[in-house]
Design an enzyme around this catalytic site. Structure first.
Site, PDB file in Angstrom:
ATOM      1  N   LYS A   1     123.108  91.069  91.628  1.00 23.92           N
ATOM      2  CA  LYS A   1     124.441  91.090  91.005  1.00 23.92           C
ATOM      3  C   LYS A   1     125.434  91.855  91.870  1.00 23.92           C
ATOM      4  O   LYS A   1     126.602  91.477  91.992  1.00 23.92           O
ATOM      5  CB  LYS A   1     124.371  91.703  89.596  1.00 23.92           C
ATOM      6  CG  LYS A   1     123.623  90.850  88.584  1.00 23.92           C
ATOM      7  CD  LYS A   1     124.539  89.796  88.009  1.00 23.92           C
ATOM      8  CE  LYS A   1     123.949  88.601  87.320  1.00 23.92           C
ATOM      9  NZ  LYS A   1     122.659  88.558  86.750  1.00 23.92           N
TER      10      LYS A   1
ATOM     11  N   LYS B   1     116.626  79.313  91.651  1.00 25.19           N
ATOM     12  CA  LYS B   1     116.231  78.874  90.308  1.00 25.19           C
ATOM     13  C   LYS B   1     117.419  78.236  89.600  1.00 25.19           C
ATOM     14  O   LYS B   1     118.574  78.571  89.884  1.00 25.19           O
ATOM     15  CB  LYS B   1     115.710  80.057  89.493  1.00 25.19           C
ATOM     16  CG  LYS B   1     116.741  81.133  89.249  1.00 25.19           C
ATOM     17  CD  LYS B   1     116.363  82.116  88.164  1.00 25.19           C
ATOM     18  CE  LYS B   1     117.506  83.114  88.018  1.00 25.19           C
ATOM     19  NZ  LYS B   1     117.632  83.813  86.814  1.00 25.19           N
TER      20      LYS B   1
ATOM     21  N   LYS C   1     123.188  79.517  86.001  1.00 23.05           N
ATOM     22  CA  LYS C   1     124.612  79.562  86.275  1.00 23.05           C
ATOM     23  C   LYS C   1     124.930  79.923  87.723  1.00 23.05           C
ATOM     24  O   LYS C   1     125.834  79.345  88.329  1.00 23.05           O
ATOM     25  CB  LYS C   1     125.266  80.599  85.349  1.00 23.05           C
ATOM     26  CG  LYS C   1     125.800  80.031  84.052  1.00 23.05           C
ATOM     27  CD  LYS C   1     127.034  79.178  84.328  1.00 23.05           C
ATOM     28  CE  LYS C   1     127.624  78.506  83.120  1.00 23.05           C
ATOM     29  NZ  LYS C   1     128.101  79.408  82.089  1.00 23.05           N
TER      30      LYS C   1
HETATM   31  P1  TYM Z   1     118.785  84.846  80.641  1.00 28.51           P
HETATM   32  O1  TYM Z   1     119.786  84.742  79.562  1.00 28.51           O
HETATM   33  O2  TYM Z   1     119.229  84.869  82.056  1.00 28.51           O
HETATM   34  O3  TYM Z   1     117.705  83.717  80.500  1.00 28.51           O
HETATM   35  C1  TYM Z   1     117.075  83.491  79.252  1.00 28.51           C
HETATM   36  C2  TYM Z   1     115.642  83.069  79.445  1.00 28.51           C
HETATM   37  O4  TYM Z   1     115.559  81.902  80.228  1.00 28.51           O
HETATM   38  C3  TYM Z   1     114.682  82.105  81.323  1.00 28.51           C
HETATM   39  N1  TYM Z   1     115.157  81.367  82.492  1.00 28.51           N
HETATM   40  C4  TYM Z   1     114.373  80.607  83.261  1.00 28.51           C
HETATM   41  N2  TYM Z   1     113.061  80.325  83.192  1.00 28.51           N
HETATM   42  C5  TYM Z   1     112.566  79.473  84.132  1.00 28.51           C
HETATM   43  N3  TYM Z   1     113.306  78.918  85.108  1.00 28.51           N
HETATM   44  C6  TYM Z   1     114.638  79.171  85.211  1.00 28.51           C
HETATM   45  N4  TYM Z   1     115.365  78.592  86.154  1.00 28.51           N
HETATM   46  C7  TYM Z   1     115.224  80.056  84.261  1.00 28.51           C
HETATM   47  N5  TYM Z   1     116.486  80.522  84.054  1.00 28.51           N
HETATM   48  C8  TYM Z   1     116.425  81.325  82.968  1.00 28.51           C
HETATM   49  C9  TYM Z   1     114.698  83.598  81.575  1.00 28.51           C
HETATM   50  O5  TYM Z   1     113.525  84.022  82.239  1.00 28.51           O
HETATM   51  C10 TYM Z   1     114.790  84.140  80.175  1.00 28.51           C
HETATM   52  O6  TYM Z   1     113.516  84.216  79.563  1.00 28.51           O
HETATM   53  N6  TYM Z   1     117.676  89.629  80.313  1.00 28.51           N
HETATM   54  C11 TYM Z   1     117.470  88.362  79.686  1.00 28.51           C
HETATM   55  C12 TYM Z   1     117.892  88.271  78.219  1.00 28.51           C
HETATM   56  C13 TYM Z   1     117.309  89.369  77.411  1.00 28.51           C
HETATM   57  C14 TYM Z   1     115.951  89.461  76.998  1.00 28.51           C
HETATM   58  C15 TYM Z   1     115.882  90.666  76.253  1.00 28.51           C
HETATM   59  C16 TYM Z   1     114.831  88.655  77.181  1.00 28.51           C
HETATM   60  C17 TYM Z   1     117.988  90.440  76.940  1.00 28.51           C
HETATM   61  N7  TYM Z   1     117.124  91.247  76.243  1.00 28.51           N
HETATM   62  C18 TYM Z   1     114.671  91.087  75.687  1.00 28.51           C
HETATM   63  C19 TYM Z   1     113.619  89.092  76.611  1.00 28.51           C
HETATM   64  C20 TYM Z   1     113.566  90.301  75.874  1.00 28.51           C
HETATM   65  C21 TYM Z   1     118.291  87.347  80.466  1.00 28.51           C
HETATM   66  O7  TYM Z   1     119.281  87.652  81.036  1.00 28.51           O
HETATM   67  O8  TYM Z   1     117.847  86.103  80.361  1.00 28.51           O
END
Ligand code: TYM
Length: 332
Positions: A113, A196, A199
């Site tokens: 980031k 991956k 966005k």
């Molecule tokens: P975020 O919002 O970026 O993504 C949400 C979930 O989607 C999965 N993901 C993917 N899995 C496989 N391939 C991809 N290309 C891909 N892009 C996204 C992410 O691994 C995630 O599981 N920090 C987290 C949100 C969060 C969270 C939590 C998750 C906040 N608090 C507590 C679990 C427990 C996040 O930014 O995910």
């Protein structure tokens, strides 16, 4: 025997995409019968990118709709907005007191980031892992369905949990593990050949659950490939391996084997492969898109679901925070 506790969330930064679905949401749906599940919309986490109030609200509401469209059931799982659970923020504060600058600065997602947005390196970004730990540990969850990119955050959650337990000599928190039904955590690749899906790789490289068939076809036909193999049975370059990885998600094994065989014999035509991939992707996404359209129109039902989730989540959160306050020494 009490059921294992599960907790996970997704940030409302726009519509959900295939990566979110395969890495997280699909598993949320499969887990809701077997476990005691808490699934939230991470609408505090999304503040790191400074959305407008309208964007914040509309995006969060849209994620709730997409959770329901994928098959999450508010009766079987607790579904709520992160911002409806102030107890999380109290736990976040406690964890921040024992989270150190060096370890937070070393987190890969933080470094990414900083590189992408050097003018917005805010404290919320730095302490992202402590808020995530608070999300999970407020319910004492042991299983966290996430994609591969969240592995390091889970490791930090265990560090903060263990540190708290050691500091106060009490077994308050479990040590949660990232969860997937298969053996490995999932990483869905972007369509631009590297990285991956998500966005940060751009909308053209990402298949959203709300994409219409014509949009899906266009995006996949433009996906990066190369001029084709020149020697038999060679390993695939990254962009080609990525096309196969996407195919393994949405196509039958026979289809994947068919194109794999053509590749190994240097007879593959990527146009044909992409056409097949696009059709299979449409079949995969279209029922989800249709359900999203249906659910989106019933405001009253959504309101009820939000209230129910909040009520259920707060019971669990209040019990944890009561115990934590006592252990820390707030006994007034
Ligand atoms: P975020 O919002 O970026 O993504 C949400 C979930 O989607 C999965 N993901 C993917 N899995 C496989 N391939 C991809 N290309 C891909 N892009 C996204 C992410 O691994 C995630 O599981 N920090 C987290 C949100 C969060 C969270 C939590 C998750 C906040 N608090 C507590 C679990 C427990 C996040 O930014 O995910």
């Amino acid at each position: 025997m009490p059921k294992d506790i599960v907790c996970s969330g997704i940030r409302p930064t726009g519509n959900l995409h295939l990566g979110n679905y395969c890495g997280a949401l699909k598993n949320f749906v499969k887990m809701q019968d077997e476990y005691d599940c808490y699934f939230f919309i991470a609408d505090y986490h999304s503040l790191t990118t400074h959305p407008t109030p309208d964007n914040l609200y509309q995006n969060a509401r849209q994620i709730l709709i997409q959770y329901l469209a994928a098959g999450l059931d508010p009766e079987r799982a607790t579904i709520y907005f992160q911002s409806d659970l102030p107890e999380t923020i109290e736990l976040y504060l406690f964890f921040n007191m024992n989270a150190y600058l060096g370890e937070l600065e070393r987190v890969t997602s933080f470094k990414d980031k900083v590189r992408q947005n050097p003018n917005n390196v805010n404290a919320g970004l730095l302490t992202y892992p402590t808020l995530m730990a608070a999300d999970i540990l407020i319910h004492k969850a042991t299983k966290v369905p996430v994609g591969k990119d969240q592995e390091q955050h889970l490791e930090m959650t265990r560090t903060f949990a263990q540190r708290f337990n050691n500091m106060y000599g009490a077994e308050v928190f479990p040590l949660p593990q990232a969860f997937n039904f298969g053996t490995d955590l999932v990483k869905i690749p972007a369509l631009n050949g590297t990285g991956k899906m998500g966005k940060s790789e751009g909308e053209a490289s990402t298949i959203f659950l709300t994409d219409e068939p014509s949009v899906i076809r266009k995006k996949i036909m433009k996906a990066k490939s190369d001029s084709g193999p020149t020697m038999m049975n060679q390993p695939k370059p990254e962009e080609i391996e990525n096309l196969f990885a996407l195919m393994r998600v949405v196509s039958s094994k026979d289809t994947v084997d068919y194109f794999d065989d053509l590749y190994n014999r240097c007879q593959i035509r990527y146009g044909d492969m992409k056409k097949q991939l696009a059709e299979d992707m449409v079949v995969f996404i279209e029922p989800l898109r249709q359900r999203i359209l249906e659910i989106g129109s019933d405001d009253l039902a959504l309101r009820r679901i939000i209230d129910l989730g909040k009520e259920k989540a707060r019971v669990s959160a209040a019990a944890t925070i009561h115990e934590v306050r006592h252990v820390i020494g707030y006994r007034n």
